[in-house]
Design a protein around this motif. Structure first.
Motif, short mmCIF file in Angstrom:
data_model
loop_
_atom_site.label_atom_id
_atom_site.label_comp_id
_atom_site.label_asym_id
_atom_site.label_seq_id
_atom_site.Cartn_x
_atom_site.Cartn_y
_atom_site.Cartn_z
N ASP A 108 -5.62 -1.46 2.17
CA ASP A 108 -6.68 -0.89 1.56
C ASP A 108 -7.73 -0.13 2.16
O ASP A 108 -8.26 0.90 1.99
N LYS A 161 -1.15 8.87 1.69
CA LYS A 161 -1.32 7.97 0.79
C LYS A 161 -0.18 7.47 0.13
O LYS A 161 0.05 6.14 0.11
N ARG A 172 1.91 -0.66 1.30
CA ARG A 172 1.30 -1.62 0.55
C ARG A 172 2.27 -2.35 -0.40
O ARG A 172 2.30 -3.63 -0.48
N GLU A 176 1.04 3.58 0.22
CA GLU A 176 1.42 3.07 -0.83
C GLU A 176 2.52 2.20 -0.89
O GLU A 176 2.95 1.07 -1.16
N PHE A 199 -6.17 2.96 3.34
CA PHE A 199 -6.42 3.82 2.37
C PHE A 199 -7.76 4.71 2.21
O PHE A 199 -7.81 5.96 1.84
N ALA A 200 -8.65 3.93 2.50
CA ALA A 200 -10.20 4.57 2.34
C ALA A 200 -10.25 5.47 3.63
O ALA A 200 -11.20 6.41 3.39
N LEU A 211 -3.16 -7.03 3.31
CA LEU A 211 -3.13 -6.30 2.19
C LEU A 211 -4.61 -5.39 2.10
O LEU A 211 -4.96 -4.59 1.54
N GLU A 212 -5.66 -6.27 2.55
CA GLU A 212 -7.14 -5.62 2.84
C GLU A 212 -6.94 -4.65 4.01
O GLU A 212 -7.80 -3.85 3.74
N THR A 258 3.31 -6.56 -0.74
CA THR A 258 3.10 -7.29 -1.73
C THR A 258 4.34 -8.10 -2.18
O THR A 258 4.12 -9.23 -2.62
#
Length: 226
Positions: A92, A210, A217, A214, A95-96, A88-89, A221
């Motif tokens: 993220d 994005k 992600r 998503e 995403f950046a 998950l990190e 999750t």
């Protein structure tokens, strides 16, 4: 091999492995293209496409009238800070970076870059029932996007991020999340991203990336909750 005709992505993968394991070393010149094409049983155009892919990835450099030389250097990576990074990190961090990478691809990408990405999309679509092959082509696709930016720092950062994907936790999550349905969805999203880049639509490409991240992600999750 597999009995099917090899494409440029297959040849690139074979050469990438040979270079990575040291069969060909830094500054070595590869055999003549005719010899290599005969060895792999492919047309010289197919071999040229494979070498172009490897050149984008930083494995080789082709010098007109001289030949193709190995430029790959084995990186000394400090894996310790990455070992505690969970999937998950990783998402993220992507995403950046990756939406803006898509914008830079629009700015700097060439037809050769787009053809390489197209070939990797083809490769992913051929791997709907093979999560390991899909994951390898998926990693190559996102690395090729970074390479298309011509930004050496971004390319290096994406390499570090992709190191996480070789760790045990990521491998476990891949087994939990990658089935035929999610691979097909990822493939459709990759195509949409590439089409937006080809059409020189930077914000659309960024937004589609994005959406893709998503989706990834959400999938991770859900898997983490099982």
């Amino acid at each position: 091999m597999t009995g099917r005709k090899l494409g440029s992505a297959d040849i690139a993968a074979l050469l990438r492995r040979e270079i990575s394991k040291g069969t060909f070393r830094l500054h070595d010149r590869l055999p003549a293209s005719r010899q290599m094409a005969d060895e792999y049983g492919v047309a010289r155009n197919t071999l040229r496409e494979a070498l172009a892919q490897l050149e984008v990835e930083g494995y080789v450099n082709t010098r007109a009238g001289s030949g193709t030389y190995i430029t790959f250097r084995e990186k000394e990576t400090n894996v310790a800070p990455l070992e505690d990074t969970n999937p998950l990190e990783l998402i993220d961090a992507r995403f950046a970076l990756e939406p803006h990478i898509c914008r830079l691809c629009v700015l700097h990408g060439s037809r050769q870059d787009f053809d390489l990405l197209e070939g990797l999309c083809d490769r992913m679509e051929e791997a709907v029932d093979d999560p390991v092959a899909f994951a390898e082509a998926d990693t190559a696709f996102h690395k090729a996007l970074a390479a298309t930016t011509r930004n050496t720092l971004l390319i290096w950062i994406i390499d570090q991020i992709n190191t996480v994907r070789s760790l045990d936790e990521w491998t476990r999550m891949r087994h939990l999340t990658l089935d035929g349905a999610i691979i097909k969805k990822y493939n459709a999203q990759h195509r949409q991203v590439l089409n937006a880049i080809r059409l020189r639509e930077p914000e659309r490409a960024a937004n589609l990336m994005k959406e893709h991240l998503e989706t990834a992600r959400l999938s991770l999750t859900r898997a983490a909750e099982t």
